[in-house]
Scaffold this motif. Structure first.
Motif, mmCIF file in Angstrom:
data_model
loop_
_atom_site.group_PDB
_atom_site.id
_atom_site.type_symbol
_atom_site.label_atom_id
_atom_site.label_comp_id
_atom_site.label_asym_id
_atom_site.label_seq_id
_atom_site.Cartn_x
_atom_site.Cartn_y
_atom_site.Cartn_z
ATOM 1 N N ASP A 75 10.131 17.752 10.480
ATOM 2 C CA ASP A 75 9.506 19.015 10.872
ATOM 3 C C ASP A 75 7.985 18.938 10.866
ATOM 4 O O ASP A 75 7.303 19.946 11.038
ATOM 5 C CB ASP A 75 9.964 20.141 9.936
ATOM 6 C CG ASP A 75 9.616 19.862 8.471
ATOM 7 O OD1 ASP A 75 9.105 18.750 8.182
ATOM 8 O OD2 ASP A 75 9.851 20.739 7.629
ATOM 9 N N GLY A 76 7.441 17.730 10.676
ATOM 10 C CA GLY A 76 5.998 17.561 10.667
ATOM 11 C C GLY A 76 5.358 17.751 9.315
ATOM 12 O O GLY A 76 4.127 17.662 9.185
ATOM 13 N N SER A 77 6.160 18.004 8.291
ATOM 14 C CA SER A 77 5.626 18.156 6.940
ATOM 15 C C SER A 77 5.272 16.786 6.372
ATOM 16 O O SER A 77 5.594 15.751 6.953
ATOM 17 C CB SER A 77 6.642 18.854 6.037
ATOM 18 O OG SER A 77 7.838 18.073 5.947
ATOM 19 N N ALA A 78 4.605 16.808 5.246
ATOM 20 C CA ALA A 78 4.234 15.562 4.570
ATOM 21 C C ALA A 78 4.988 15.466 3.254
ATOM 22 O O ALA A 78 5.201 16.480 2.569
ATOM 23 C CB ALA A 78 2.728 15.522 4.318
ATOM 24 N N HIS A 79 5.390 14.259 2.905
ATOM 25 C CA HIS A 79 6.125 14.051 1.651
ATOM 26 C C HIS A 79 5.409 12.997 0.817
ATOM 27 O O HIS A 79 5.690 11.800 0.924
ATOM 28 C CB HIS A 79 7.558 13.613 1.932
ATOM 29 C CG HIS A 79 8.355 13.346 0.685
ATOM 30 N ND1 HIS A 79 8.519 14.293 -0.304
ATOM 31 C CD2 HIS A 79 9.003 12.233 0.255
ATOM 32 C CE1 HIS A 79 9.247 13.779 -1.285
ATOM 33 N NE2 HIS A 79 9.547 12.529 -0.975
ATOM 34 N N PRO A 80 4.456 13.422 -0.020
ATOM 35 C CA PRO A 80 3.798 12.468 -0.902
ATOM 36 C C PRO A 80 4.666 12.197 -2.125
ATOM 37 O O PRO A 80 5.322 13.100 -2.649
ATOM 38 C CB PRO A 80 2.508 13.204 -1.294
ATOM 39 C CG PRO A 80 2.891 14.657 -1.252
ATOM 40 C CD PRO A 80 3.903 14.777 -0.146
ATOM 41 N N HIS A 81 4.691 10.968 -2.568
ATOM 42 C CA HIS A 81 5.434 10.635 -3.773
ATOM 43 C C HIS A 81 4.829 9.389 -4.414
ATOM 44 O O HIS A 81 4.091 8.641 -3.771
ATOM 45 C CB HIS A 81 6.920 10.426 -3.485
ATOM 46 C CG HIS A 81 7.200 9.486 -2.361
ATOM 47 N ND1 HIS A 81 7.070 9.823 -1.022
ATOM 48 C CD2 HIS A 81 7.604 8.183 -2.353
ATOM 49 C CE1 HIS A 81 7.389 8.807 -0.260
ATOM 50 N NE2 HIS A 81 7.701 7.776 -1.040
ATOM 51 N N TYR A 82 5.136 9.189 -5.669
ATOM 52 C CA TYR A 82 4.607 8.064 -6.431
ATOM 53 C C TYR A 82 5.638 6.947 -6.538
ATOM 54 O O TYR A 82 6.824 7.196 -6.782
ATOM 55 C CB TYR A 82 4.275 8.485 -7.862
ATOM 56 C CG TYR A 82 3.015 9.294 -8.037
ATOM 57 C CD1 TYR A 82 1.930 9.181 -7.174
ATOM 58 C CD2 TYR A 82 2.896 10.177 -9.121
ATOM 59 C CE1 TYR A 82 0.779 9.920 -7.368
ATOM 60 C CE2 TYR A 82 1.748 10.918 -9.321
ATOM 61 C CZ TYR A 82 0.693 10.793 -8.448
ATOM 62 O OH TYR A 82 -0.450 11.525 -8.650
ATOM 63 N N HIS A 83 5.171 5.719 -6.380
ATOM 64 C CA HIS A 83 5.930 4.535 -6.770
ATOM 65 C C HIS A 83 5.191 3.927 -7.958
ATOM 66 O O HIS A 83 3.996 3.620 -7.862
ATOM 67 C CB HIS A 83 5.988 3.522 -5.619
ATOM 68 C CG HIS A 83 6.808 3.977 -4.461
ATOM 69 N ND1 HIS A 83 8.182 4.094 -4.523
ATOM 70 C CD2 HIS A 83 6.456 4.349 -3.204
ATOM 71 C CE1 HIS A 83 8.638 4.511 -3.356
ATOM 72 N NE2 HIS A 83 7.613 4.678 -2.541
ATOM 73 N N CYS A 84 5.875 3.774 -9.065
ATOM 74 C CA CYS A 84 5.234 3.311 -10.297
ATOM 75 C C CYS A 84 5.952 2.077 -10.842
ATOM 76 O O CYS A 84 7.185 1.998 -10.829
ATOM 77 C CB CYS A 84 5.251 4.396 -11.378
ATOM 78 S SG CYS A 84 4.744 6.030 -10.798
ATOM 79 N N LEU A 85 5.165 1.144 -11.303
ATOM 80 C CA LEU A 85 5.695 -0.034 -11.990
ATOM 81 C C LEU A 85 5.163 0.026 -13.412
ATOM 82 O O LEU A 85 3.955 -0.062 -13.643
ATOM 83 C CB LEU A 85 5.233 -1.315 -11.293
ATOM 84 C CG LEU A 85 5.743 -2.634 -11.874
ATOM 85 C CD1 LEU A 85 7.269 -2.671 -11.852
ATOM 86 C CD2 LEU A 85 5.167 -3.821 -11.096
#
Length: 242
Positions: A75-85
């Motif tokens: 839908d054109g939205s943004a999905h920020p998320h974290y990848h953590c080690l």
């Protein structure tokens, strides 16, 4: 990607200095936001991360590497998320300090100060075993190296940027300009320390002096970025040599 190469080159040093340390992959998400709200959403995530590192659940984490990835919704939205080690104490997986995925999600939601439980994923970094040509079971790939490759992948895939169209791309660039997309802490704080002579041409801002904010009224901001096919990334347009 230079940061990935730096990390991989130092894995043996880390193993030698901390031979009993274990590793955990942690993914932390938030609900999708409008691309025009991406900056404030990432900033709120950064504040929540600081709060998370002070929680009891984070107590056995010796060091960490955290990257931001942004994907584009249909839908054109943004999905920020974290990848953590996370580099954790050897007792993390066998003692009372072990944190289940459900608990990570609950604590992350508390740190975000949201009224929902965000989707999270936590899993131990383990070697992938395969059958060799002689029939023996062998390790397919160094597990920490594979985990690092996942964490240090590009913040936003180039094709996703292009698929959003020029208007979406222009807003995205304005929103992420100058943000720090890769950070580390604890005993891994200086893992990506670079030579002072290096320049910061990446769309993914890592360290050094924060660049000036872009002019929000600049309709030509999209013209200052190019897709560099050989490097497989979108970056600020480089000046041609005189």
């Amino acid at each position: 990607m230079r940061n990935k190469a730096i990390f991989l080159s130092r894995i043996d040093q880390l193993k030698e200095a901390h031979p009993s340390a274990r590793w955990l992959m942690l993914t932390l998400t938030v609900r999708n936001c409008a691309v025009g709200d991406l900056r404030t959403t990432i900033q709120s995530m950064n504040r929540a991360w600081k709060a998370l590192t002070l929680r009891e659940e984070f107590g056995k984490v010796m060091g960490w590497v955290r990257s931001v990835e942004v994907t584009r919704g249909k839908d054109g939205s943004a999905h920020p998320h974290y990848h953590c080690l996370l580099m954790v104490q050897p007792s993390y997986f066998s003692g009372p300090g072990y944190v289940k995925t459900e608990r990570w999600a609950a604590v992350w939601g508390e740190c975000l100060k949201v009224d929902y439980v965000p989707v999270c994923d936590a899993r131990a970094v383990r070697p992938k075993m395969v059958k060799g040509q002689d029939g023996q079971i062998i390790e397919a790939k160094a597990p920490v190296a594979a985990a690092a490759a996942e964490v240090l992948k590009y913040a936003t895939k180039g094709q996703e940027l292009l698929d959003g169209g020029p208007d979406w791309l222009a807003v995205y660039i304005q929103q992420v300009y100058g943000l720090k997309f890769l950070t580390s802490g604890g005993i891994l704080k200086d893992i990506f320390k670079r030579d002072e002579a290096e320049t910061n041409n990446d769309l993914v801002y890592v360290d050094g002096e924060k660049p000036a904010e872009p002019d929000e009224d600049d309709d030509d901001i999209r013209l200052r970025f190019d897709w560099y096919r050989q490097e497989k990334r979108y970056a600020r347009k480089r000046r041609n040599p005189a």
